[in-house]
Design a protein around this motif. Structure first.
Motif, PDB file in Angstrom:
ATOM      1  N   ALA A 124       0.843  -1.203   0.000  1.00  0.00           N
ATOM      2  CA  ALA A 124       0.000   0.000   0.000  1.00  0.00           C
ATOM      3  C   ALA A 124       0.878   1.254   0.000  1.00  0.00           C
ATOM      4  O   ALA A 124       0.612   2.210  -0.740  1.00  0.00           O
ATOM      5  CB  ALA A 124      -0.940  -0.022   1.195  1.00  0.00           C
ATOM      6  N   ALA A 125       1.959   1.229   0.815  1.00  0.00           N
ATOM      7  CA  ALA A 125       2.865   2.375   0.894  1.00  0.00           C
ATOM      8  C   ALA A 125       3.553   2.631  -0.447  1.00  0.00           C
ATOM      9  O   ALA A 125       3.860   3.777  -0.785  1.00  0.00           O
ATOM     10  CB  ALA A 125       3.904   2.153   1.998  1.00  0.00           C
ATOM     11  N   ALA A 126       3.767   1.546  -1.228  1.00  0.00           N
ATOM     12  CA  ALA A 126       4.410   1.687  -2.545  1.00  0.00           C
ATOM     13  C   ALA A 126       3.385   1.985  -3.645  1.00  0.00           C
ATOM     14  O   ALA A 126       3.716   1.959  -4.828  1.00  0.00           O
ATOM     15  CB  ALA A 126       5.190   0.416  -2.876  1.00  0.00           C
ATOM     16  N   LYS A 127       2.137   2.234  -3.223  1.00  0.00           N
ATOM     17  CA  LYS A 127       1.039   2.536  -4.152  1.00  0.00           C
ATOM     18  C   LYS A 127       0.715   1.372  -5.094  1.00  0.00           C
ATOM     19  O   LYS A 127       0.315   1.559  -6.247  1.00  0.00           O
ATOM     20  CB  LYS A 127       1.333   3.806  -4.966  1.00  0.00           C
ATOM     21  N   VAL A 128       0.895   0.170  -4.578  1.00  0.00           N
ATOM     22  CA  VAL A 128       0.483  -1.042  -5.298  1.00  0.00           C
ATOM     23  C   VAL A 128      -0.905  -1.400  -4.773  1.00  0.00           C
ATOM     24  O   VAL A 128      -1.096  -1.429  -3.551  1.00  0.00           O
ATOM     25  CB  VAL A 128       1.490  -2.191  -5.041  1.00  0.00           C
ATOM     26  N   PRO A 129      -1.883  -1.666  -5.655  1.00  0.00           N
ATOM     27  CA  PRO A 129      -3.248  -1.916  -5.168  1.00  0.00           C
ATOM     28  C   PRO A 129      -3.326  -3.120  -4.221  1.00  0.00           C
ATOM     29  O   PRO A 129      -2.746  -4.165  -4.502  1.00  0.00           O
ATOM     30  CB  PRO A 129      -4.063  -2.180  -6.438  1.00  0.00           C
ATOM     31  N   THR A 130      -4.008  -2.932  -3.106  1.00  0.00           N
ATOM     32  CA  THR A 130      -4.266  -4.029  -2.167  1.00  0.00           C
ATOM     33  C   THR A 130      -5.778  -4.190  -2.056  1.00  0.00           C
ATOM     34  O   THR A 130      -6.524  -3.276  -2.412  1.00  0.00           O
ATOM     35  CB  THR A 130      -3.668  -3.742  -0.774  1.00  0.00           C
ATOM     36  N   ILE A 131      -6.227  -5.325  -1.553  1.00  0.00           N
ATOM     37  CA  ILE A 131      -7.662  -5.572  -1.402  1.00  0.00           C
ATOM     38  C   ILE A 131      -8.169  -4.758  -0.223  1.00  0.00           C
ATOM     39  O   ILE A 131      -7.502  -4.710   0.818  1.00  0.00           O
ATOM     40  CB  ILE A 131      -7.910  -7.082  -1.184  1.00  0.00           C
ATOM     41  N   PRO A 132      -9.331  -4.093  -0.357  1.00  0.00           N
ATOM     42  CA  PRO A 132      -9.863  -3.350   0.788  1.00  0.00           C
ATOM     43  C   PRO A 132      -9.885  -4.241   2.023  1.00  0.00           C
ATOM     44  O   PRO A 132     -10.281  -5.410   1.929  1.00  0.00           O
ATOM     45  CB  PRO A 132     -11.282  -2.990   0.344  1.00  0.00           C
ATOM     46  N   GLY A 133      -9.430  -3.711   3.150  1.00  0.00           N
ATOM     47  CA  GLY A 133      -9.355  -4.539   4.358  1.00  0.00           C
ATOM     48  C   GLY A 133      -8.955  -3.735   5.572  1.00  0.00           C
ATOM     49  O   GLY A 133      -9.005  -2.509   5.544  1.00  0.00           O
ATOM     50  N   SER A 134      -8.546  -4.452   6.615  1.00  0.00           N
ATOM     51  CA  SER A 134      -8.178  -3.794   7.867  1.00  0.00           C
ATOM     52  C   SER A 134      -6.816  -3.138   7.715  1.00  0.00           C
ATOM     53  O   SER A 134      -5.993  -3.551   6.888  1.00  0.00           O
ATOM     54  CB  SER A 134      -8.133  -4.809   9.003  1.00  0.00           C
ATOM     55  N   GLN A 135      -6.604  -2.093   8.535  1.00  0.00           N
ATOM     56  CA  GLN A 135      -5.269  -1.503   8.531  1.00  0.00           C
ATOM     57  C   GLN A 135      -4.446  -2.267   9.554  1.00  0.00           C
ATOM     58  O   GLN A 135      -4.557  -2.046  10.754  1.00  0.00           O
ATOM     59  CB  GLN A 135      -5.351  -0.023   8.859  1.00  0.00           C
ATOM     60  N   GLY A 136      -3.679  -3.241   9.095  1.00  0.00           N
ATOM     61  CA  GLY A 136      -2.855  -4.051   9.993  1.00  0.00           C
ATOM     62  C   GLY A 136      -3.672  -5.059  10.778  1.00  0.00           C
ATOM     63  O   GLY A 136      -4.787  -5.417  10.399  1.00  0.00           O
ATOM     64  N   VAL A 137      -3.085  -5.489  11.901  1.00  0.00           N
ATOM     65  CA  VAL A 137      -3.649  -6.561  12.716  1.00  0.00           C
ATOM     66  C   VAL A 137      -4.826  -6.050  13.550  1.00  0.00           C
ATOM     67  O   VAL A 137      -4.815  -4.907  14.002  1.00  0.00           O
ATOM     68  CB  VAL A 137      -2.543  -7.108  13.654  1.00  0.00           C
ATOM     69  N   ILE A 138      -5.844  -6.905  13.728  1.00  0.00           N
ATOM     70  CA  ILE A 138      -6.940  -6.594  14.648  1.00  0.00           C
ATOM     71  C   ILE A 138      -7.014  -7.694  15.703  1.00  0.00           C
ATOM     72  O   ILE A 138      -7.048  -8.880  15.359  1.00  0.00           O
ATOM     73  CB  ILE A 138      -8.299  -6.510  13.920  1.00  0.00           C
ATOM     74  N   ARG A 139      -7.013  -7.278  16.978  1.00  0.00           N
ATOM     75  CA  ARG A 139      -7.025  -8.282  18.048  1.00  0.00           C
ATOM     76  C   ARG A 139      -8.374  -8.354  18.757  1.00  0.00           C
ATOM     77  O   ARG A 139      -8.761  -9.406  19.249  1.00  0.00           O
ATOM     78  CB  ARG A 139      -5.915  -7.985  19.066  1.00  0.00           C
ATOM     79  N   ASP A 140      -9.117  -7.261  18.758  1.00  0.00           N
ATOM     80  CA  ASP A 140     -10.367  -7.205  19.514  1.00  0.00           C
ATOM     81  C   ASP A 140     -11.560  -7.605  18.630  1.00  0.00           C
ATOM     82  O   ASP A 140     -11.715  -7.091  17.521  1.00  0.00           O
ATOM     83  CB  ASP A 140     -10.547  -5.779  20.050  1.00  0.00           C
ATOM     84  N   VAL A 141     -12.412  -8.530  19.126  1.00  0.00           N
ATOM     85  CA  VAL A 141     -13.543  -9.037  18.325  1.00  0.00           C
ATOM     86  C   VAL A 141     -14.493  -7.916  17.927  1.00  0.00           C
ATOM     87  O   VAL A 141     -14.933  -7.850  16.772  1.00  0.00           O
ATOM     88  CB  VAL A 141     -14.365 -10.089  19.106  1.00  0.00           C
ATOM     89  N   ASN A 142     -14.828  -7.046  18.872  1.00  0.00           N
ATOM     90  CA  ASN A 142     -15.809  -5.992  18.583  1.00  0.00           C
ATOM     91  C   ASN A 142     -15.286  -5.017  17.536  1.00  0.00           C
ATOM     92  O   ASN A 142     -16.017  -4.612  16.624  1.00  0.00           O
ATOM     93  CB  ASN A 142     -16.175  -5.253  19.870  1.00  0.00           C
TER      94      ASN A 142
END
Ligand code: MV4
Length: 461
Positions: A124-142
């Motif tokens: 993403a930082a290199a402006k290569v397309p990534t799939i829409p998603g979370s920004q990094g890791v998510i640990r909390d269920v809510n």
């Protein structure tokens, strides 16, 4: 310049590396397990050292034994091949500490791309397309439920330590998502000792298209076009080809440029592969980067004429790239089938044992990469792949016709193989039309009667 290399692998890839070394005048040391004493890579190497019993974790995965062999034999480099220690950052770091060239990128690069969430951020930082998603890791269920709802279902939960299909779960709505999220975290913790996961929008029926790159230690990066690896079963590739029958020249250019951009941004060196998922509209998204030579590298070699393993060794020795981007052309079409000792009649169960008779195809436009021969005993401890057939020609049709006749020529007795299964796919009109997505094999198995591909030991007309 490297004078002597330790080959920390087995099977066809060990032999492939031995061959590249012989052409370059580099001495070879092969390490082997007790199960591989009779293997061709051991017989063809200049020197060979037994490093332990058959089980991989007592031999090919034992970093300290491999490094001891390297010290004893006084090598200047270690080529890890694929699998085993090829993407183990700790092993690459130990090589760096011992002043032995690891034929691959730096341990830091392996670590960066080994974390699939970090790899995504780098893309993403290199402006290569990534799939829409979370920004990094998510640990909390809510928190995860909130992000998943925002992305929109279906979403896929992926382990940061996963890759190659391990540790993935798909959720189609809020209710199942909560359960799958907790399961995915627990499963990842058990499998990788790291429970961290991230989220992506789930793409239905994508194609898997990857770009081969080469980078030297002087900042030069080139790409060698794509390989279409959509034909997979349970995340095991079966057929790979180049160029992709799906890509337009325009998309091909864009994907190649993106791959080079990412490699430059990451200060990448040596051979690498950038994996993309491509949807039916032709939009492409980065998913992972593989920091090793891959099984299917030969397909790229046959369309471009570039010897990737030789380039890897030259790069590791400090040489500048032998090619500029403008030198790399698609000269032909090439297709590869992986021949595995497995039984399609018993749900593709592995089929180790003695190959009592072996004859491999040949002739114009056929390349075989294999370590086996008549009388060879396939050990039960390792991967079931025993050979790769690559056919090539001026057009896709010619490469496919050649593959059909090459698979027909194979004579293997004593064990079951997937040869008839691959041949049924090569002859399948849907595959021929270039319509295969990552769902292809699942659909093929539901569509085609079993006797179209169940192995008998007889030659098929
Ligand atoms: C996906 C996906 C759909 N959507 N990610 C599987 C292997 C790993 N490298 C990534 N994989 C996938 N990631 C999103 N957001 C579907 C797959 C996938 C797949 C990818 C390539 C080849 C075969 C596949 C088979 C099933 C799922």
């Amino acid at each position: 310049m490297i004078k002597k290399v330790l080959i920390a692998n087995r099977g066809e890839i060990a032999l492939r590396i031995v061959r590249a070394c012989h052409e370059l005048g580099i001495k070879t040391l092969c390490v082997y397990s007790e199960a591989d004493e009779q293997s061709l890579h051991v017989q063809l190497a200049d020197e060979a050292i037994c490093i332990g019993p058959a089980a991989s974790n007592l031999s090919y995965l034992k970093a300290d034994r491999i490094l001891s062999a390297a010290e004893i034999a006084n090598v200047d480099a270690i080529h890890p091949g694929y699998g085993f220690l090829a993407e183990n950052a700790d092993f690459a770091e130990q090589c760096e500490r011992c002043n032995i060239q690891f034929v691959g990128p730096s341990s830091q690069t392996i670590r960066d791309f080994g974390d699939k969430a970090r790899a995504r951020e780098m893309a993403a930082a290199a402006k290569v397309p990534t799939i829409p998603g979370s920004q990094g890791v998510i640990r909390d269920v809510n928190e995860a439920v909130k992000v998943a709802t925002k992305i929109g279902f279906p979403v896929i939960i992926k382990a940061v330590a996963g890759g190659g299909g391990k540790g993935m779960r798909v959720a189609h709505n809020k209710v199942t998502f909560q359960r799958e999220f907790v399961n995915a975290r627990n499963e990842a913790e058990k499998a990788f000792g790291n429970g961290d996961v991230y989220l992506e929008k789930f793409l239905e029926n994508p194609r898997h298209i990857e770009i081969q790159i080469l980078a030297d230690h002087h900042g030069n990066v080139i790409h060698l076009f794509e390989r279409d690896c959509s034909v997979q079963r349970r995340h095991q590739k079966l057929i790979e080809e180049a160029p992709s029958p799906f890509l337009s020249d325009d998309m091909r250019k864009k994907m190649g440029r993106c791959a080079v951009k990412l490699a430059q941004a990451a200060k990448y060196r040596n051979a690498g592969t950038i994996e993309f998922l491509v949807d039916k509209h032709g939009d492409f998204y980065f998913i992972e980067m593989n920091t090793r030579i891959q099984v299917e590298h030969g397909v790229t070699e046959e369309i471009t004429g570039v010897d990737l393993v030789k380039e890897q060794l030259l790069i590791a020795g400090g040489a500048k790239l032998n090619y500029e981007q403008k030198d790399i052309k698609i000269l032909r079409h090439a297709i590869e089938c992986r021949v595995c000792a497995e039984d399609p009649g018993r749900n593709f169960a592995p089929c180790p044992g003695e190959i009592t008779l072996y004859y491999a195809p040949g002739g114009h436009g056929v390349r075989i990469d294999s370590h086996v021969y008549g009388g060879y005993v396939i050990p039960s401890h390792y991967d079931s792949m025993i050979s790769k057939v690559i056919t090539f020609g001026r057009t896709r049709e010619l490469a496919l016709d050649r593959m059909d006749r090459a698979l027909r020529e194979y004579l293997i007795r004593g064990i079951q193989t997937n040869i008839h299964f691959s041949r049924a796919i090569i002859r399948d009109p849907i595959f021929r039309e270039g319509k295969a997505t990552t769902k292809y094999i699942e659909e093929f198995l539901n569509r085609v009667p079993r006797d179209m591909y169940i192995t008998t030991n007889d030659r098929q007309p």
